[in-house]
Motif scaffolding. Structure first.
Motif, PDB file in Angstrom:
ATOM      1  N   ASN A 186       0.031   2.708  -2.043  1.00 29.21           N
ATOM      2  CA  ASN A 186      -0.079   2.323  -0.635  1.00 29.21           C
ATOM      3  C   ASN A 186       1.282   2.492   0.022  1.00 29.21           C
ATOM      4  O   ASN A 186       2.041   1.546   0.190  1.00 29.21           O
ATOM      5  CB  ASN A 186      -0.567   0.881  -0.484  1.00 29.21           C
TER       6      ASN A 186
ATOM      7  N   PHE B 254       1.272   9.775   3.534  1.00 28.15           N
ATOM      8  CA  PHE B 254       1.011   8.377   3.213  1.00 28.15           C
ATOM      9  C   PHE B 254      -0.178   8.368   2.262  1.00 28.15           C
ATOM     10  O   PHE B 254      -1.294   8.742   2.636  1.00 28.15           O
ATOM     11  CB  PHE B 254       0.698   7.575   4.471  1.00 28.15           C
ATOM     12  N   GLU B 255       0.052   7.961   1.005  1.00 26.10           N
ATOM     13  CA  GLU B 255      -0.996   8.002  -0.015  1.00 26.10           C
ATOM     14  C   GLU B 255      -1.572   6.605  -0.218  1.00 26.10           C
ATOM     15  O   GLU B 255      -0.831   5.634  -0.375  1.00 26.10           O
ATOM     16  CB  GLU B 255      -0.450   8.572  -1.325  1.00 26.10           C
ATOM     17  N   ARG B 256      -2.895   6.546  -0.224  1.00 29.74           N
ATOM     18  CA  ARG B 256      -3.574   5.265  -0.332  1.00 29.74           C
ATOM     19  C   ARG B 256      -4.543   5.302  -1.517  1.00 29.74           C
ATOM     20  O   ARG B 256      -5.422   6.168  -1.598  1.00 29.74           O
ATOM     21  CB  ARG B 256      -4.333   4.954   0.955  1.00 29.74           C
TER      22      ARG B 256
ATOM     23  N   GLU C 123      -2.445  10.721   6.489  1.00 28.04           N
ATOM     24  CA  GLU C 123      -2.956   9.828   5.454  1.00 28.04           C
ATOM     25  C   GLU C 123      -3.796  10.608   4.451  1.00 28.04           C
ATOM     26  O   GLU C 123      -4.677  11.377   4.822  1.00 28.04           O
ATOM     27  CB  GLU C 123      -3.806   8.722   6.076  1.00 28.04           C
TER      28      GLU C 123
ATOM     29  N   VAL D 166      -0.593   7.690   9.760  1.00 27.55           N
ATOM     30  CA  VAL D 166      -0.022   6.350   9.622  1.00 27.55           C
ATOM     31  C   VAL D 166       1.389   6.374  10.205  1.00 27.55           C
ATOM     32  O   VAL D 166       2.207   7.220   9.830  1.00 27.55           O
ATOM     33  CB  VAL D 166       0.015   5.914   8.142  1.00 27.55           C
TER      34      VAL D 166
END
Length: 682
Positions: free
Chosen positions: A457, A466-468, A529, A516
């Motif tokens: 996150n 942005f890695e989720r 994202e 993001v």
């Protein structure tokens, strides 16, 4: 504080060594001679079968010396079905049949490397090809023997740091090399000594490089073209390390210990002012007891402990992010006595790893991963060849410590996921003629999501996204079918193989379409994202390789060729899977006369237009490479090899389709370069 499975690893290794020795109380004096055994593929082949159904490639001897590069990925790139992630010249993992990262298991002497190289493309694998005697590549699922992280294949770097055969006297090797597009100055030395009952191994290596030289190009960064240059920025490196190991031998086996270290400093191509300081310390034990009698024939054991640290240092000297991994692995294999014609091996594998990330760019919380597995592999000769089947049951627990400071929420509270996994395979090799064989294998494999697939996150600097993660992810499931027809007659050979892999649940990192915004020091920066999610996927491909002797006399002339192709598709959205090499072909001529030999080859890659909408097409290329080698002897039993290589003779600008899009435009493949080296064995 680390919760390592084996916190007293050195004591346990010593205890196991004593246990192995004590089984040979009635041992006879060790033999002064070593029986020469026919070479066999070791990786994934605990029964030592001469015929292996699953496709494998072995690099050793002069072939390995001449292919060595600064990383394992680049050393193996171009082998059938193998490409590399190529995050510049210093961080490059092997990609097997379009699968990389956590789906390709990196091994050292059959044990997991237990590092953080799968977390990010800019994390190097802490294994240097300079001190490796042999590299084995298994293409296709090796999960039965090595777990779900080998769902795409395995790469085993084999050295002799724990000697497995008695040594008499003193022997060793020294190698040095200079030049290349990276202006390498590197060398390694290995010395082994023994008296038949005890053997000792010592090695050391070092390598310095400068910024990589490439054909003139305009770097592409964040969609913007930079000034023209012929150097890849921030790609210099310095690496050093070494090992000490030893074994004692008795009439029914051996037991040994080794200690090694790997220390590297290298620039991050994606970030011009960031340097990585990476260090790995490793302690290992290995032992074997043979001819036990009763239900067990042979027992083998390995214990390994790794302490890994990776620091990302800003241009100011400040440490931005620190990644730490402490891990231990225990592996036991017991070959049972034959049951009729059936031979087999039973095994236990336990891994325990603590991971932590500290700093502003940490996008994964501290995690603890524990794996426990039982496996069995059985082999039966029959009228249709040699039939091999196996099962593996594995339990994986991945726990997150959550936010270190509740006042700054990022990862949420502590969480834990547990997965029960199963893998199975059946394969057969049929030698229906002295020259011909037909092999095939069918396997089902399962892989647990990794800590970053579950809990990530944050902004991943290496990918610029942005890695989720997704804490609800289920296990990855895949089925693989592999068939091949092979022919060999003297120096002439041909292998034609095809494969298909289907995943009912493939964990993919896909763009969500959202952005993001991150506020840092009053400045807002927007990142695309990307979300880890399960999709249905399919990979198909083929591999053809062969060679034919054209002249056989005072001069020998051999023609060789290789062609491979992998196609991957996300069945949920119909798009191609990312970072897959295009159709590739290599044609070469090898000439030899007396002590001299040489090779000319052309490497060709077609344009890669099968890409997802979030990637760009990669142009094709053709590159010519030349090599000239001479063997020499001195003294009674000493020999050596001198080599000169000219790579990318035409200085063609080329890019790797298997590298991530954010780095591809910054780091082309090396330009024209000359490298020379010498290796002496004594």
């Amino acid at each position: 504080m680390s919760r390592s499975l084996l916190p007293r690893h050195t004591a346990l290794a010593g205890a196991l060594a004593l246990a192995f020795v004590s089984t040979a109380r009635a041992q006879a004096a060790p033999s002064d001679t070593v029986t020469a055994l026919p070479p066999v593929v070791v990786t994934g082949n605990p029964l030592g079968s001469t015929d292996v159904a699953h496709p494998a490639t072995v690099l050793a001897g002069d072939a390995l010396v001449l292919r060595r590069a600064g990383t394992l990925g680049e050393t193996l790139n171009g082998l059938p079905g193998v490409s590399s992630s190529y995050f510049g010249p210093n961080a490059s993992r092997p990609v097997i049949r379009g699968l990389d990262g956590e789906r390709v298991r990196m091994l050292g002497n059959g044990a997991g490397s237990l590092d953080a190289s799968t977390l990010s493309f800019d994390h190097a694998v802490p294994i240097d090809p300079l001190v490796v005697d042999r590299i084995e590549v298994l293409r296709g699922p090796a999960a039965l023997m090595y777990g779900g992280n080998a769902i795409g294949g395995a790469v085993n770097a084999i050295d002799n740091r724990i000697p497995k055969q008695p040594v008499q006297g003193v022997s060793g090797s020294v190698e040095g090399r200079v030049g290349g597009a990276e202006r390498e100055r590197g060398g390694a030395a290995v010395v082994e000594t023994g008296n038949g009952a005890f053997a000792m191994h010592v090695d050391a290596f070092g390598r310095d490089t400068e910024d990589l030289r490439v054909p003139k190009y305009r770097p592409l960064e964040g969609g913007q073209l930079l000034d023209e240059t012929n150097r890849v920025r921030n790609s210099a490196s310095r690496t050093k390390g070494g090992a000490v190991g030893g074994s004692i031998f008795f009439d029914k086996g051996y037991a040994g210990l080794s200690v090694d270290t790997y220390d590297s400093r290298y620039g991050v191509v994606a970030e011009p002012d960031v340097t990585i300081r990476m260090k790995r310390d490793h302690v290992g034990f290995a032992g074997e007891v043979r001819d036990l009698g009763g239900p067990l024939k042979t027992v083998r054991a390995q214990v390994n402990h790794t302490d890994y640290r990776h620091e990302e240092v800003e241009g100011t000297g400040e440490i931005g992010t620190t990644f730490k991994t402490k891990g231990s692995e225990l592996r036991l294999e017991a070959e049972h006595a034959p049951i009729g014609k059936v031979r087999g091996v039973l095994g236990v594998q336990i891994e325990d790893m603590d991971f932590s990330a500290l700093g502003e760019e940490a996008f994964v919380p501290d995690t603890h991963t524990r794996k426990q597995a039982l496996f069995a592999l059985e082999e039966l000769p029959w009228v249709g060849g040699t039939l091999q089947g196996g099962l593996r049951a594995e339990r994986v627990k991945v726990a997150s410590s959550g936010d270190a400071d509740p006042a700054e929420p990022k990862f949420g509270g502590a969480a834990e996921r547990t997965f029960s996994l199963a893998s199975a395979s059946i394969a057969n090799v049929w030698k229906f003629d002295t020259a011909w064989s037909l092999s095939g294998g069918l396997s089902y494999t399962e892989r647990a999501p990794t800590s970053f697939e579950l809990y990530a996150n944050g902004v991943h600097a290496a990918t610029g996204a942005f890695e989720r993660g997704d804490t609800s992810l289920g296990k990855e499931k895949g089925t693989n079918l592999d068939v091949a027809l092979a022919w060999k007659s003297g120096p002439n050979h041909l292998r034609v193989g095809a494969y298909t892999a289907r995943f009912s649940r493939f964990i993919s990192l896909d763009a969500s379409g959202d952005a993001v915004d991150i506020v840092d020091g009053g400045t807002t920066e927007s990142f695309p994202e990307y979300v880890f999610r399960p999709v249905r996927a399919r990979l198909n491909g083929f591999e053809i390789e062969g060679g034919h002797r054209l002249l056989d006399g005072a001069w020998t002339l051999d023609a060789s060729g290789k062609i491979d192709l992998t196609r991957g598709k996300n069945l949920d959205n119909g798009e191609a899977l990312p970072r897959i090499a295009p159709l590739r072909a290599t044609v070469g001529l090898d000439a030899a006369q007396g002590l001299w030999s040489g090779r000319a080859e052309v490497e060709h890659a077609t344009k890669q237009s099968h890409v997802p909408s979030t990637d760009r097409e990669t142009p094709g290329y053709s590159i010519v490479n030349l090599a000239l080698n001479r063997r020499f002897t001195f003294g009674e039993s000493n020999d050596g090899l001198v080599f000169l290589k000219v790579t990318n003779v035409g200085d063609r600008l080329a890019y790797s389709a298997s590298s991530i899009d954010t780095i591809r435009g910054l780091s082309p493949l090396p330009g024209r370069a000359v490298k020379a080296g010498v290796r002496v064995t004594f």
